[in-house]
Design an enzyme around this catalytic site. Structure first.
Site, PDB file in Angstrom:
ATOM      1  N   ALA A  81       2.778  21.618  15.657  1.00  0.00           N
ATOM      2  CA  ALA A  81       2.008  20.370  15.833  1.00  0.00           C
ATOM      3  C   ALA A  81       0.613  20.415  15.193  1.00  0.00           C
ATOM      4  CB  ALA A  81       1.895  19.962  17.298  1.00  0.00           C
ATOM      5  N   ALA A  82       0.337  21.420  14.358  1.00  0.00           N
ATOM      6  CA  ALA A  82      -0.962  21.437  13.659  1.00  0.00           C
ATOM      7  C   ALA A  82      -1.078  20.203  12.766  1.00  0.00           C
ATOM      8  CB  ALA A  82      -1.102  22.703  12.820  1.00  0.00           C
ATOM      9  N   GLY A  83      -0.023  19.946  12.005  1.00  0.00           N
ATOM     10  CA  GLY A  83      -0.036  18.791  11.114  1.00  0.00           C
ATOM     11  C   GLY A  83      -0.112  17.482  11.899  1.00  0.00           C
ATOM     12  N   ASP A  84       0.597  17.421  13.004  1.00  0.00           N
ATOM     13  CA  ASP A  84       0.576  16.193  13.826  1.00  0.00           C
ATOM     14  C   ASP A  84      -0.805  15.965  14.426  1.00  0.00           C
ATOM     15  OD1 ASP A  84       3.256  15.801  13.282  1.00  0.00           O
ATOM     16  OD2 ASP A  84       3.925  16.879  15.072  1.00  0.00           O
TER      17      ASP A  84
HETATM   18  P1  ATP Z   1       3.033  22.015  11.167  1.00  0.00           P
HETATM   19  O1  ATP Z   1       4.362  21.667  10.534  1.00  0.00           O
HETATM   20  O2  ATP Z   1       2.866  23.479  11.517  1.00  0.00           O
HETATM   21  O3  ATP Z   1       2.649  21.113  12.294  1.00  0.00           O
HETATM   22  P2  ATP Z   1       2.016  21.157   8.636  1.00  0.00           P
HETATM   23  O4  ATP Z   1       2.810  22.071   7.746  1.00  0.00           O
HETATM   24  O5  ATP Z   1       2.385  19.729   8.682  1.00  0.00           O
HETATM   25  O6  ATP Z   1       1.903  21.766  10.086  1.00  0.00           O
HETATM   26  P3  ATP Z   1      -0.393  22.413   7.711  1.00  0.00           P
HETATM   27  O7  ATP Z   1      -0.749  22.155   6.294  1.00  0.00           O
HETATM   28  O8  ATP Z   1       0.202  23.736   8.051  1.00  0.00           O
HETATM   29  O9  ATP Z   1       0.483  21.184   8.218  1.00  0.00           O
HETATM   30  O10 ATP Z   1      -1.699  22.266   8.627  1.00  0.00           O
HETATM   31  C1  ATP Z   1      -2.309  21.024   8.884  1.00  0.00           C
HETATM   32  C2  ATP Z   1      -3.754  21.263   9.244  1.00  0.00           C
HETATM   33  O11 ATP Z   1      -3.810  22.087  10.431  1.00  0.00           O
HETATM   34  C3  ATP Z   1      -4.560  22.020   8.210  1.00  0.00           C
HETATM   35  O12 ATP Z   1      -5.067  21.161   7.197  1.00  0.00           O
HETATM   36  C4  ATP Z   1      -5.661  22.618   9.084  1.00  0.00           C
HETATM   37  O13 ATP Z   1      -6.611  21.629   9.427  1.00  0.00           O
HETATM   38  C5  ATP Z   1      -4.907  22.977  10.356  1.00  0.00           C
HETATM   39  N1  ATP Z   1      -4.376  24.354  10.357  1.00  0.00           N
HETATM   40  C6  ATP Z   1      -3.106  24.755  10.136  1.00  0.00           C
HETATM   41  N2  ATP Z   1      -2.978  26.089  10.219  1.00  0.00           N
HETATM   42  C7  ATP Z   1      -4.205  26.560  10.518  1.00  0.00           C
HETATM   43  C8  ATP Z   1      -4.767  27.864  10.748  1.00  0.00           C
HETATM   44  N3  ATP Z   1      -4.004  28.979  10.695  1.00  0.00           N
HETATM   45  N4  ATP Z   1      -6.084  27.959  11.034  1.00  0.00           N
HETATM   46  C9  ATP Z   1      -6.868  26.861  11.114  1.00  0.00           C
HETATM   47  N5  ATP Z   1      -6.413  25.605  10.901  1.00  0.00           N
HETATM   48  C10 ATP Z   1      -5.108  25.455  10.613  1.00  0.00           C
END
Ligand code: ATP
Length: 307
Positions: free
Chosen positions: A253-256
């Site tokens: 949920a980082a991206g969300d």
């Molecule tokens: P997910 O599928 O894991 O929810 P995603 O692949 O859609 O994520 P990411 O590009 O991995 O999206 O991450 C989205 C945002 O989350 C990044 O731009 C950053 O702000 C934050 N983020 C992700 N991973 C990290 C990390 N290890 N440390 C700090 N911030 C992070």
């Protein structure tokens, strides 16, 4: 702090059934797992929860089954401050689920059943056309049928509502949909699937962004995990904006969280760069915690992190 600008999130709701296993179960094997729990997830739900927890007036267009889990999730969304009037209950259908094995190595193996999410088509969207038309922004992902997503985008575009697509999980998209978008927020993998360009550095990120610009999308944000985000505007502005360094324990949920927080800040009239910084803060906090919705921070937590 609740603001007056209104966001509509359209997307999926899943109950994640999570079980820790020593290794992924093999064909024909019966394996003992432990630590079973249900966590609320689904990209649409996660993004709506993020926006609402951070103070945005949020309507959520989604579908649940007529089961107890669906009702429990809907109640939880209301507790987070989401307007749940546009969550439709589908008779004789189950709510969306994900069966997740977490191996001792930390790897995940996931089986999804869309359930009620598969019903979020144009017919459902048309019922909530007024919500979309009256909103300031519409935020969507790709875990529900494209017919509903495209219909919602067209209603939004015709009524001056900003249209933002987080194209996850990636699939090829019709130009008919891309032409309605004001902003797209793929991660590196999704950007590659959608443009055919492998994003490895700033130059390749710009090439991928140019493909989206050529389709008519003004603002492209390619999220780069711990490295932050590459932003490109059709008008020529582009740069990498680094994220925050934290001890990540679970990036679910980082991206969300990033998308919900980004919209919150943009609807508060922050500049794009300021909004990305706010979204980086909220997403960084989310990766320091386990789970999908349990990991999404509140406004107070995000503001004090950013102090
Ligand atoms: P997910 O599928 O894991 O929810 P995603 O692949 O859609 O994520 P990411 O590009 O991995 O999206 O991450 C989205 C945002 O989350 C990044 O731009 C950053 O702000 C934050 N983020 C992700 N991973 C990290 C990390 N290890 N440390 C700090 N911030 C992070």
């Amino acid at each position: 702090m609740t603001q007056t600008k209104k966001l509509v999130v359209l997307g999926s709701i899943n109950a994640d059934h999570v079980l820790a296993v020593p290794h992924f179960v093999k064909p024909g094997e019966t394996l003992a797992g432990n630590g079973y729990h249900i966590a609320y997830g689904g990209k649409g739900a996660n993004q709506a929860v993020a926006a609402a927890r951070l103070g945005t007036q949020t309507d959520f267009i989604a579908c649940i089954g007529d089961d107890t889990l669906g009702t429990a999730m809907k109640n939880a969304f209301a507790q987070d401050g989401i307007n749940t009037d546009s969550i439709v209950t589908i008779p004789n259908e189950m709510s969306g689920i994900a069966m997740i094995q977490v191996a001792a190595s930390g790897e995940n193996s996931i089986v999804l059943a869309a359930g009620a999410n598969a019903y979020l088509d144009q017919t459902v969207v048309d019922k909530f056309a007024d919500n979309i038309a009256q909103a300031d922004a519409l935020l969507m992902q790709l875990e529900t049928p494209l017919s509903g997503i495209t219909a919602a985008a067209k209603i939004a575009k015709a009524n001056g509502t900003q249209v933002i697509l987080n194209p996850a999980p990636a699939q090829s998209l019709p130009d008919e949909l891309l032409a309605q978008l004001d902003m797209i927020t793929p991660n590196e993998t999704e950007a590659e699937i959608l443009t055919g360009i492998r994003v490895t550095d700033q130059d390749s990120a710009q090439q991928a962004a140019n493909v989206f610009h050529q389709k008519g999308i003004a603002t492209v944000l390619i999220t780069l995990g711990a490295k932050g985000v590459f932003v490109s505007e059709k008008s020529g502005f582009n740069r990498i904006i680094a994220g925050f360094r934290v001890q990540a324990v679970d990036t679910t949920a980082a991206g969300d969280t990033f998308n919900g927080a980004l919209l919150t800040a943009l609807l508060e009239q922050k500049s794009l760069v300021q909004a990305i910084r706010f979204a980086h803060g909220a997403a960084a906090l989310s990766v320091t915690r386990h789970g999908a919705q349990p990991s999404i921070p509140t406004r107070e937590q995000t503001d004090s992190f950013l102090l």
